[in-house]
Each structure stands twice: as structure tokens, then as C-alpha cells.
Scaffold this motif. Structure first.
Motif, PDB file in Angstrom:
ATOM      1  N   GLU A 250     -11.162  -4.251   0.647  1.00 56.88           N
ATOM      2  CA  GLU A 250     -11.976  -3.763  -0.462  1.00 56.88           C
ATOM      3  C   GLU A 250     -11.151  -3.279  -1.654  1.00 56.88           C
ATOM      4  O   GLU A 250     -11.600  -3.362  -2.792  1.00 56.88           O
ATOM      5  N   ASP A 251      -9.953  -2.758  -1.387  1.00 58.49           N
ATOM      6  CA  ASP A 251      -9.169  -2.194  -2.486  1.00 58.49           C
ATOM      7  C   ASP A 251      -8.401  -3.249  -3.279  1.00 58.49           C
ATOM      8  O   ASP A 251      -7.734  -2.917  -4.262  1.00 58.49           O
ATOM      9  N   ALA A 252      -8.483  -4.510  -2.868  1.00 63.88           N
ATOM     10  CA  ALA A 252      -7.798  -5.594  -3.587  1.00 63.88           C
ATOM     11  C   ALA A 252      -8.779  -6.260  -4.548  1.00 63.88           C
ATOM     12  O   ALA A 252      -9.835  -6.747  -4.141  1.00 63.88           O
ATOM     13  N   LYS A 253      -8.425  -6.279  -5.826  1.00 59.91           N
ATOM     14  CA  LYS A 253      -9.306  -6.864  -6.835  1.00 59.91           C
ATOM     15  C   LYS A 253      -8.907  -8.313  -7.098  1.00 59.91           C
ATOM     16  O   LYS A 253      -7.802  -8.586  -7.551  1.00 59.91           O
TER      17      LYS A 253
ATOM     18  N   ARG B 158       0.791  -1.233   0.000  1.00 58.95           N
ATOM     19  CA  ARG B 158       0.000   0.000   0.000  1.00 58.95           C
ATOM     20  C   ARG B 158       0.826   1.287   0.000  1.00 58.95           C
ATOM     21  O   ARG B 158       0.466   2.246  -0.693  1.00 58.95           O
TER      22      ARG B 158
ATOM     23  N   GLY C 289      -3.062  -0.103  -9.364  1.00 58.71           N
ATOM     24  CA  GLY C 289      -4.016  -1.200  -9.247  1.00 58.71           C
ATOM     25  C   GLY C 289      -3.439  -2.281  -8.360  1.00 58.71           C
ATOM     26  O   GLY C 289      -2.234  -2.539  -8.384  1.00 58.71           O
TER      27      GLY C 289
END
Length: 469
Positions: A69-72, A45, A51
Motif C-alpha cells: 500500500e505504501d508504494a505509489k 523501507r 516518498g
């Protein structure tokens, strides 16, 4: 490549981890209460990636459930090796050709954001196509060996290594920085011509090296080289993380009397001047205020503790312990317990889904379940709430100033009124009026309670003094 090149981070978390001998995906195993993969995500981070992608495969839904939540998540439907995993991630990055692709194994929970930053800096300043993080280890067992020669880096997996290559102590840690356009071009040339029949990401290094050079970056902190492939390595990594957590708390003003026997998970918060005594285990969303004493031998999970509280030899699960509350020894606070400021829960008590009012005491050998205890009440030794009739659970209401004699049984649903008193051994199955003394089995009100009489006497005395004055 400019210093401002965008960074795309890819975490490889699709593997089963067969050496763990587990029914659970390797990256789901926790260290100090946090899934292994999330430590790796946190380390990326500070690089502010454009991305953040996590390649999932084995038990994909379970892994996705623990991701921030920010990890796809990107699904690798069949696990054909790390090369295939990166190929899947690149497909999710369709249209992006400029920047740095940072690839990190999900089984390296000790890696730091500082090291990842240095790896990217080394890659950018060298102007190369690929940079590999390496470490020199006394025992390189289980890890790919690194051979570097004139801008070409080769990684030989241990299962494919010759006897002489196995003697090499420079190992691959599964962290790479690639020029995005180079890795896109090279990934399609991978083949599965090896003993495992998989696509190795490491094979692209030789290709990229011959075209635009590849270099290594040696890890500075050997602690971070502790990758997790089996339970023994899991324990070793957790011990390092546990000590890091303790050191952080101590630097922020918490006293830990015996770090060797104290376990505090990563999500726990503790205020300054609190003392943690030996044998304590603090877990989950536990939050402890200032000037508390916790322990010895106390186990708190998802429990809130106010300032100046004492909790010794006790267990808490989803409880709220207010300021200046005393708990224990040997008590159990179950979910839904709320202890208001100054309350006391003594030895060998269990409290469940109940509120105990300010200054109230449950001194010893009591069970309080599904109850509301008012302020300034005192439950005598052996007082219990019988809250379950075999089919349903009911609540017990004990109002302010109530005093129960030893071995009182409160048969819910029932209310004991303000300033009421129950005699020793009473079985209370009907409401006790405020200010009354109730005795017997079943209990019946027979006269004014001692505390109500004292209050009345105090009022009468005050009125008499005012009249005489």
C-alpha cells in the motif's frame, strides 16, 4: 546537503524483461513466494523514504496489484528506457527540489537495506551530484561497464561497448543516489543516440559529473550483485534467498534436517523446537507452532499448524491443524479443513471443507467432504461421505462418539446421532438416531449401539455401587 535531507525512492519496474522468455513481466516473477519487486521495496523501507514510487509500464495493472500500500505506482506509458522512467518519476515528484533521489532497479531482489543505507551515506558525505553502486564481477556478462575518471563516471551498456570495454569487470548494478536538483536538471538533456534508441539513465552521470562530480560506491557483499535477467539468474537468486530464509529460521530455534532439500517461502512462520524433515515445502501464509514435526516430504500452503502436531508425507491447502494433531502419511487436507486438538487423520485420507472434532480419528483410506465430525468419533477404514449428487453438494453430520464400521458410505445430507454405530459396509442414506446400531444397504437401526450400551452399563454400575455404599 545535510544528513537529514529527505530521501525519495524510485523503483524501476516498467520493463518487459525479454530475456526471461516469459508472458509475465519480469518483476512479477517470484522468489520464495514473493514477487521480485517487493524484495527491492522492502530494502528501501529502513531508509524511511519521504516518498516511495514504483515506475510501472509493461503489464502495469498486474504489477500494481502486487505492490504494498505504501508504494505509489507511476505509469510509464511507453518504455523508452531507464532515463525516461526516471523522468516520469520526477514528474510525480513535482515541487520537490531538495533531497536525495534513490533509484533502484526492480530486478535486484538480493539488495539489502544495509547496502542502500551505505550508498546514501557515501553520497551525502561526498557532497556530490551522483553516486553509483558498482561491483567487480568475475563474469560481468549482460551488465553495463563502469569507467571512472576525475569525478566523471561513465556507464557503457554491453550492447554499445567496444571489445576492450567488455573486458572491464567493474559493472553498474542499476542503483543510484542523486542530488534531486541535479537529476532534474540533467534528465532533460538525454538523447536516444545509441543502438537501442532508448534514453539511458546512465548518460546523466557524465553530465552531472562534469557539473558537481559523480562517484562510485563498491558493493561489499558480492551476493547482492545477482541481478535477474533470465531464468538461470532467477534460480540462482532464489537459491540464495532460500538459504537466507532457512538460516533465519534455524537461528530462531527451528531444526531443519536437510537444508538442501527443504524449501520455505519468505512469508512462512515457524515456532521454536519444531523439526522440518527432508523434502518439505512450506508456502504462502503457512504458520507452524512449536514442537511440531513436519515431513518428510510434506507440502503445506496457507495452512495453520498448532503446537505439537505431526504432519508427514502429506499435503495441506488452506487447512487448520490443531494442537497435537497427527496427519499422514499420504493424506490430503483441502481448503476449509479444520482438525481440532488431538484429532488424527491417518494414511491415504482426503478431507475437504470439514471439521473433525477433538480426539476424533479418521485412521485410513477415507474421504471426508463437507462434513462435521464431532468429538471422540472414529471413522473406520474406507468410510466416505458421498456429498455430491451430480448437481449440489450437501453436508454430513457425524455427532460425538460415533463409530463407523469399515467401508461405510454416508449419503449426504444425513446425520449420524451421538454414540451411534454403523456396521461394516453400511450405506447410510437416512439419519441414524443417537445411540443406535445401524446396518445394511440401505442401513436401518436395529438395536442399541455398543458404545451407548457400555455407557449405560457404566452408569448402572456406578449407581449400584453408590447404593451399596
Amino acid at each position: 546537503m545535510s544528513e537529514s535531507s529527505p530521501i525519495f525512492a524510485v523503483i524501476l519496474a516498467a520493463g518487459k524483461g525479454t530475456r526471461m522468455k516469459s508472458n509475465r513481466a519480469k518483476v512479477l516473477h517470484t522468489l520464495c513466494g514473493v514477487p521480485m519487486v517487493n524484495y527491492v521495496i522492502d530494502a528501501t523501507r529502513p531508509l524511511v523514504p519521504e516518498g516511495l514510487f514504483v515506475v510501472v509500464g509493461h503489464q502495469a495493472e498486474l504489477v500494481e496489484a502486487v505492490l504494498p500500500e505504501d508504494a505509489k505506482p507511476v505509469l510509464q506509458e511507453e518504455q523508452h528506457g531507464t532515463g525516461d522512467a526516471v523522468r516520469v518519476a520526477l514528474a510525480a515528484l513535482e515541487g520537490e527540489d531538495e533531497g536525495i533521489l534513490l533509484v533502484v532497479n526492480g530486478d535486484g531482489p538480493l539488495i539489502s537495506d544495509k547496502t542502500l543505507g551505505e550508498l546514501v551515506e557515501r553520497h551525502s558525505s561526498a557532497g556530490v551530484g551522483a553516486t553509483v553502486l558498482v561491483a567487480e564481477l568475475e563474469d560481468p556478462s549482460g551488465l553495463g561497464r563502469v569507467v571512472e575518471d576525475a569525478g566523471v563516471v561513465r556507464i557503457v551498456e554491453e550492447r554499445d561497448a567496444t571489445e576492450s570495454q567488455r573486458q572491464v569487470r567493474l559493472v553498474n548494478l542499476g542503483l543510484y543516489a542523486f542530488k534531486l536538483s541535479e537529476i532534474r536538471s540533467a534528465i532533460g538533456g538525454l538523447t536516444s543516440e545509441n543502438k537501442s534508441g532508448e534514453l539511458y539513465l546512465t548518460d546523466v552521470l557524465e553530465t552531472i559529473g562534469r557539473r558537481s562530480r559523480a562517484v562510485t560506491y563498491k558493493l561489499k557483499n558480492p551476493e547482492e550483485a545477482n541481478l535477474v535477467n533470465d531464468r538461470s539468474q532467477l534460480a540462482r537468486a532464489e537459491e540464495i534467498l532460500r538459504r537466507r530464509i532457512l538460516d533465519t529460521h534455524m537461528r530462531h530455534g527451528v531444526t531443519v534436517r536437510d537444508p538442501a532439500s527443504t524449501h520455505i517461502e519468505a512469508t512462512v512462520e515457524i515456532g521454536r523446537d519444531t523439526v522440518i524433515l527432508p523434502g518439505s515445502l512450506l508456502r504462502g501464509q503457512t504458520s507452524i507452532g512449536t514442537d511440531c514435526v513436519i515431513g518428510p516430504s510434506t507440502d503445506l500452503q496457507d495452512t495453520l499448524v498448532g503446537n505439537g502436531a505431526l504432519v508427514e508425507h502429506s499435503v495441506g491447502r488452506g487447512a487448520e491443524i490443531g494442537d497435537r494433531v497427527s496427519v499422514g502419511p499420504y493424506s490430503f487436507l483441502r481448503a476449509g479443513t479444520v482438525l481440532e486438538p488431538g484429532a488424527k487423520i491417518g494414511a491415504y485420507c482426503e478431507v475437504k471443507n470439514s471439521r473433525v472434532g477433538a480426539g476424533s480419528k479418521v485412521p485410513h483410506l477415507s474421504y471426508v467432504g463437507d462434513a462435521e465430525i464431532g468429538a471422540g468419533a472414529n471413522l473406520g477404514a474406507g468410510t466416505i461421505t458421498a456429498n455430491y449428487d451430480g448437481e449440489k453438494k450437501y453436508r454430513t453430520m457425524v455427532k460425538d462418539g460415533v463409530f463407523t464400521g469399515v467401508n461405510t458410505n454416508l449419503i449426504a445430507p444425513v446425520t449420524v446421532g451421538e454414540d451411534a454405530y454403523t456396521g461394516a459396509g453400511s450405506v447410510v442414506n437416512k439419519d441414524v438416531p443417537a445411540g443406535k446400531l445401524a446396518v445394511g444397504a440401505p442401513a436401518r437401526a436395529i438395536r442399541e449401539s455398543p458404545q451407548r450400551r457400555r455407557k449405560r452399563a457404566g452408569r448402572d454400575g456406578s449407581a449400584k455401587n453408590e447404593t451399596e455404599g
